[in-house]
Design a protein around this motif. Sequence first.
Motif, PDB file in Angstrom:
ATOM      1  N   THR A  30       0.590  -1.133  -0.471  1.00  0.00           N
ATOM      2  CA  THR A  30      -0.323  -0.034   0.125  1.00  0.00           C
ATOM      3  C   THR A  30       0.642   1.126  -0.007  1.00  0.00           C
ATOM      4  OG1 THR A  30      -1.650  -1.187   1.047  1.00  0.00           O
ATOM      5  CG2 THR A  30      -1.683   1.205   1.585  1.00  0.00           C
ATOM      6  N   ILE A  31       1.943   1.428   0.867  1.00  0.00           N
ATOM      7  CA  ILE A  31       2.875   2.395   0.726  1.00  0.00           C
ATOM      8  C   ILE A  31       3.823   2.361  -0.405  1.00  0.00           C
ATOM      9  CG2 ILE A  31       4.963   3.392   1.923  1.00  0.00           C
ATOM     10  CD1 ILE A  31       3.897   1.747   4.149  1.00  0.00           C
ATOM     11  N   ALA A  32       4.055   1.440  -1.352  1.00  0.00           N
ATOM     12  CA  ALA A  32       4.549   1.334  -2.173  1.00  0.00           C
ATOM     13  C   ALA A  32       3.610   2.299  -3.491  1.00  0.00           C
ATOM     14  CB  ALA A  32       5.131  -0.125  -2.609  1.00  0.00           C
ATOM     15  N   TYR A  38       2.720   9.593  -5.078  1.00  0.00           N
ATOM     16  CA  TYR A  38       3.609  11.202  -4.760  1.00  0.00           C
ATOM     17  C   TYR A  38       4.687  11.569  -5.693  1.00  0.00           C
ATOM     18  CZ  TYR A  38       1.160  10.751   0.165  1.00  0.00           C
ATOM     19  OH  TYR A  38       0.536  11.521   0.991  1.00  0.00           O
ATOM     20  N   GLY A  39       5.179  10.307  -6.607  1.00  0.00           N
ATOM     21  CA  GLY A  39       6.189  10.820  -7.691  1.00  0.00           C
ATOM     22  C   GLY A  39       7.846  10.441  -7.232  1.00  0.00           C
ATOM     23  N   ALA A  40       7.433   9.293  -6.160  1.00  0.00           N
ATOM     24  CA  ALA A  40       8.863   8.680  -5.176  1.00  0.00           C
ATOM     25  C   ALA A  40       9.070   7.276  -6.453  1.00  0.00           C
ATOM     26  CB  ALA A  40       8.452   7.861  -3.235  1.00  0.00           C
ATOM     27  N   THR A  41      10.872   7.686  -6.548  1.00  0.00           N
ATOM     28  CA  THR A  41      11.529   6.511  -6.671  1.00  0.00           C
ATOM     29  C   THR A  41      11.531   5.667  -5.908  1.00  0.00           C
ATOM     30  OG1 THR A  41      13.321   7.183  -6.183  1.00  0.00           O
ATOM     31  CG2 THR A  41      12.543   8.095  -8.463  1.00  0.00           C
ATOM     32  N   PRO A  42      11.940   4.078  -6.544  1.00  0.00           N
ATOM     33  CA  PRO A  42      11.595   3.489  -5.529  1.00  0.00           C
ATOM     34  C   PRO A  42      12.754   2.515  -4.863  1.00  0.00           C
ATOM     35  CG  PRO A  42      11.773   2.116  -7.905  1.00  0.00           C
ATOM     36  CD  PRO A  42      11.429   3.336  -8.027  1.00  0.00           C
ATOM     37  N   GLN A  43      14.216   4.030  -4.819  1.00  0.00           N
ATOM     38  CA  GLN A  43      15.013   4.065  -4.324  1.00  0.00           C
ATOM     39  C   GLN A  43      14.626   5.036  -3.063  1.00  0.00           C
ATOM     40  OE1 GLN A  43      18.878   5.527  -5.767  1.00  0.00           O
ATOM     41  NE2 GLN A  43      19.700   5.935  -4.287  1.00  0.00           N
TER      42      GLN A  43
END
Length: 131
Positions: A30-32, A38-43
């Motif tokens: 869910t957070i992923a 939100y536009g976050a990269t996996p890193q």
Amino acid sequence: MLDFQKKKQLGILVKIAMVDDEFADEERATIAKISSRYGATPQELEEIINSPTINESLAPMTMVEKMNFMMDCMLVILADNMVTSSEEYFARQIAGKLGFRQEVIAFLIENKEVERDQMRELMIPYLIPGH
């Protein structure tokens, strides 16, 4: 790349997931999904998971941003279909900081199937005036 506010928000979501000492796969997934929105990269997400924010203060947010973030918090809490007392307590603290009456938590749990746009309308009575 995430801005400071989104990083803090994701850090809080990670803390919510870990508050019951169990970071369930469903919570992580869910957070992923939220982090992707939100536009976050996996890193970036991994960095946040490995060291979530210590300070839970948030920058000023619009009413819609507050509502969306409160719903994101609840998505994480409800991800594993189990709401622990520690998760509920943490959610109540966040609700207060965002300017919601604490009853919003029970309302969101009860109405978890309601679509996001409609839920924003239903959340208005739970806002603390002047907050």
